[in-house]
Motif scaffolding. Sequence first.
Motif, PDB file in Angstrom:
ATOM      1  N   PRO B 116      42.024  27.383  50.298  1.00 43.13           N
ATOM      2  CA  PRO B 116      43.135  27.704  49.755  1.00 43.13           C
ATOM      3  C   PRO B 116      43.448  27.237  48.058  1.00 43.13           C
ATOM      4  N   LYS B 117      42.887  26.027  47.854  1.00 47.49           N
ATOM      5  CA  LYS B 117      43.048  25.360  46.601  1.00 47.49           C
ATOM      6  C   LYS B 117      42.334  26.057  45.450  1.00 47.49           C
ATOM      7  N   CYS B 118      41.172  26.679  45.908  1.00 47.07           N
ATOM      8  CA  CYS B 118      40.267  27.335  44.826  1.00 47.07           C
ATOM      9  C   CYS B 118      40.418  28.909  44.942  1.00 47.07           C
ATOM     10  N   LYS B 119      41.345  29.780  44.265  1.00 53.95           N
ATOM     11  CA  LYS B 119      41.443  30.937  44.277  1.00 53.95           C
ATOM     12  C   LYS B 119      41.252  31.480  42.657  1.00 53.95           C
ATOM     13  N   PHE B 120      40.999  32.832  42.514  1.00 59.08           N
ATOM     14  CA  PHE B 120      41.029  33.324  41.187  1.00 59.08           C
ATOM     15  C   PHE B 120      42.416  33.071  40.662  1.00 59.08           C
ATOM     16  N   VAL B 121      41.925  32.681  39.277  1.00 59.16           N
ATOM     17  CA  VAL B 121      43.508  32.135  38.317  1.00 59.16           C
ATOM     18  C   VAL B 121      44.220  33.238  38.070  1.00 59.16           C
ATOM     19  N   TYR B 122      43.589  34.173  37.469  1.00 57.07           N
ATOM     20  CA  TYR B 122      44.379  35.331  37.036  1.00 57.07           C
ATOM     21  C   TYR B 122      44.224  36.692  38.110  1.00 57.07           C
ATOM     22  N   ASN B 123      45.403  37.283  38.033  1.00 55.19           N
ATOM     23  CA  ASN B 123      45.320  38.454  38.860  1.00 55.19           C
ATOM     24  C   ASN B 123      44.996  39.618  37.791  1.00 55.19           C
ATOM     25  N   MET B 124      43.648  39.921  37.761  1.00 64.29           N
ATOM     26  CA  MET B 124      42.892  40.819  36.895  1.00 64.29           C
ATOM     27  C   MET B 124      42.503  42.241  37.611  1.00 64.29           C
ATOM     28  N   PRO B 125      42.583  43.334  37.066  1.00 66.62           N
ATOM     29  CA  PRO B 125      42.201  44.508  37.703  1.00 66.62           C
ATOM     30  C   PRO B 125      40.691  44.493  37.533  1.00 66.62           C
ATOM     31  N   ILE B 126      39.741  44.607  38.912  1.00 63.97           N
ATOM     32  CA  ILE B 126      38.526  44.394  38.899  1.00 63.97           C
ATOM     33  C   ILE B 126      37.874  45.756  38.721  1.00 63.97           C
ATOM     34  N   THR B 127      38.688  46.885  39.357  1.00 63.09           N
ATOM     35  CA  THR B 127      38.099  48.247  39.277  1.00 63.09           C
ATOM     36  C   THR B 127      39.129  49.264  39.772  1.00 63.09           C
ATOM     37  N   LYS B 128      39.154  50.456  39.682  1.00 58.13           N
ATOM     38  CA  LYS B 128      40.224  51.229  40.429  1.00 58.13           C
ATOM     39  C   LYS B 128      39.718  52.228  40.926  1.00 58.13           C
ATOM     40  N   ILE B 129      40.193  52.544  42.332  1.00 57.00           N
ATOM     41  CA  ILE B 129      39.841  53.405  43.298  1.00 57.00           C
ATOM     42  C   ILE B 129      40.737  54.706  43.492  1.00 57.00           C
ATOM     43  N   LEU B 130      40.153  55.827  43.647  1.00 54.64           N
ATOM     44  CA  LEU B 130      40.937  56.896  43.987  1.00 54.64           C
ATOM     45  C   LEU B 130      41.223  57.180  45.461  1.00 54.64           C
ATOM     46  N   PRO B 131      42.230  57.888  45.870  1.00 56.74           N
ATOM     47  CA  PRO B 131      42.304  58.298  47.302  1.00 56.74           C
ATOM     48  C   PRO B 131      40.917  58.381  48.032  1.00 56.74           C
ATOM     49  N   LYS B 132      40.790  57.870  49.364  1.00 62.07           N
ATOM     50  CA  LYS B 132      39.746  57.970  50.006  1.00 62.07           C
ATOM     51  C   LYS B 132      38.249  57.155  49.425  1.00 62.07           C
ATOM     52  N   GLN B 133      38.518  56.444  48.427  1.00 58.49           N
ATOM     53  CA  GLN B 133      37.596  55.399  48.039  1.00 58.49           C
ATOM     54  C   GLN B 133      37.816  54.026  48.570  1.00 58.49           C
ATOM     55  N   LYS B 134      36.666  53.355  48.610  1.00 57.15           N
ATOM     56  CA  LYS B 134      37.104  51.976  49.422  1.00 57.15           C
ATOM     57  C   LYS B 134      36.042  50.895  48.656  1.00 57.15           C
ATOM     58  N   VAL B 135      36.575  49.565  48.604  1.00 55.77           N
ATOM     59  CA  VAL B 135      35.788  48.615  48.314  1.00 55.77           C
ATOM     60  C   VAL B 135      35.702  47.336  49.206  1.00 55.77           C
ATOM     61  N   GLU B 136      34.608  46.898  49.739  1.00 57.85           N
ATOM     62  CA  GLU B 136      34.643  46.090  50.700  1.00 57.85           C
ATOM     63  C   GLU B 136      33.434  45.254  50.237  1.00 57.85           C
ATOM     64  N   LEU B 137      33.693  43.917  50.324  1.00 55.70           N
ATOM     65  CA  LEU B 137      32.475  42.919  49.647  1.00 55.70           C
ATOM     66  C   LEU B 137      32.789  41.331  49.969  1.00 55.70           C
ATOM     67  N   GLN B 138      31.790  40.804  50.067  1.00 53.11           N
ATOM     68  CA  GLN B 138      31.725  39.187  50.334  1.00 53.11           C
ATOM     69  C   GLN B 138      31.229  38.362  49.231  1.00 53.11           C
ATOM     70  N   MET B 139      31.791  37.467  48.796  1.00 52.79           N
ATOM     71  CA  MET B 139      31.474  36.865  47.478  1.00 52.79           C
ATOM     72  C   MET B 139      31.000  35.191  47.784  1.00 52.79           C
ATOM     73  N   THR B 140      30.141  34.691  47.052  1.00 50.64           N
ATOM     74  CA  THR B 140      29.847  33.239  47.132  1.00 50.64           C
ATOM     75  C   THR B 140      29.893  32.958  45.938  1.00 50.64           C
ATOM     76  N   ALA B 141      30.901  31.707  45.556  1.00 49.29           N
ATOM     77  CA  ALA B 141      30.854  30.921  44.382  1.00 49.29           C
ATOM     78  C   ALA B 141      30.255  29.559  44.437  1.00 49.29           C
ATOM     79  N   ILE B 142      29.283  29.368  43.512  1.00 46.31           N
ATOM     80  CA  ILE B 142      28.858  28.204  43.499  1.00 46.31           C
ATOM     81  C   ILE B 142      29.288  27.422  41.963  1.00 46.31           C
ATOM     82  N   LEU B 143      28.963  25.897  42.097  1.00 43.36           N
ATOM     83  CA  LEU B 143      29.315  25.260  40.993  1.00 43.36           C
ATOM     84  C   LEU B 143      28.173  25.466  39.973  1.00 43.36           C
ATOM     85  N   GLY B 144      28.530  25.759  38.737  1.00 45.45           N
ATOM     86  CA  GLY B 144      27.263  25.698  37.660  1.00 45.45           C
ATOM     87  C   GLY B 144      27.702  25.091  36.214  1.00 45.45           C
ATOM     88  N   ARG B 145      26.737  25.246  35.375  1.00 48.70           N
ATOM     89  CA  ARG B 145      27.190  24.778  34.147  1.00 48.70           C
ATOM     90  C   ARG B 145      26.956  25.858  32.990  1.00 48.70           C
TER      91      ARG B 145
END
Lengths: 65, 257
Positions: B116-145
């Motif tokens: 809960p401490k590490c969330k997306f900072v801004y509420n950004m539009p990632i994509t846009k979907i029309l009726p009947k369309q769907k987005v379902e995914l899993q993400m992995t974030a890692i530390l990097g430089r």
Amino acid sequence: MLIPIRCFTCGKPIAHMWEDYKEQVSKGEDVGKVMNKLGLDRYCCRGVFLGTVELIDLAGEFKRF
Amino acid sequence: MKVEKINFDKKNDKISFLLKGVNESFVNVIRRIITEEVPTLAIEDVEIKENSSGLYDEMLALRLGLVPIKTDLKSYTFKEGCKCEGAGCARCELKMAMKVSKKGYVYADSAVSKDPKCKFVYNMPITKILPKQKVELQMTAILGRGKDHAKWSPGWGFYKKEPVITIGNVKDAEKVANVCPKGIFNAKGGKLALNKDKVYDCHLCNACVDLDDVKLEDTDNYIFTLESWGQLSCKDVLTTSMSILLEKLDQLGANLK
């Protein structure tokens, strides 16, 4: 297509300002003043906003299945 | 070396300060360490279960990778050198999931983070979907430089020399005041005066010098500006960059012995 997440040149995150920008501009406010208010002070970020045309709705039509 | 704070813009997460008694190469070291070495979290792997939105899978994953994630440097480590030996554990990976089927924009805030401490900072539009369309995914974030990919960069630093403006025998004060793009001068009753609060805004364009009897000199002091992209606060970025610099110097010293 859609507003880029970050400015192409400087990397500033900008996508969250898009809807606010769109709403205020559609009300007839001055584009430059809206961008100043949103904190876009470099011309690279301002250019991204000016150049964005939302075509995602049209592109989405072709992918419906 | 002396440091003076000039301005701290909390709303835009932007700080600028004056560095005295250092040379340009040192200021550049600070800048490069900030953009290239300070670690942050960013989405690295995306497992897409369903994406019927107008954007291709690759595009969607790229956009997700660029969204800044609030980073807690104390509870995350790099994947290399983690106790799990690259298998992936809660110390080196952050799992997030997203499932949206409501038409309209798909926002970054609809992602559910395991931490809960590490969330997306801004509420950004990632994509846009029309009726009947769907987005379902899993993400992995890692530390990097930042030197591996700009998505891991915590912010952006830049510097300029401190300007010193001296006004001589000016003929047309009004004209000089208008030519300055940053509004540094005030023209009152045909006399030119400096607007003290705005002198540091000067970007040494020399427009006033070309026009009239105004002298613009730079000193050996540097104005350093740091803009944070939101993963870490400006203070965290600066303190982490300094500890990285010290670590590097320690290593150099130890190897020279």
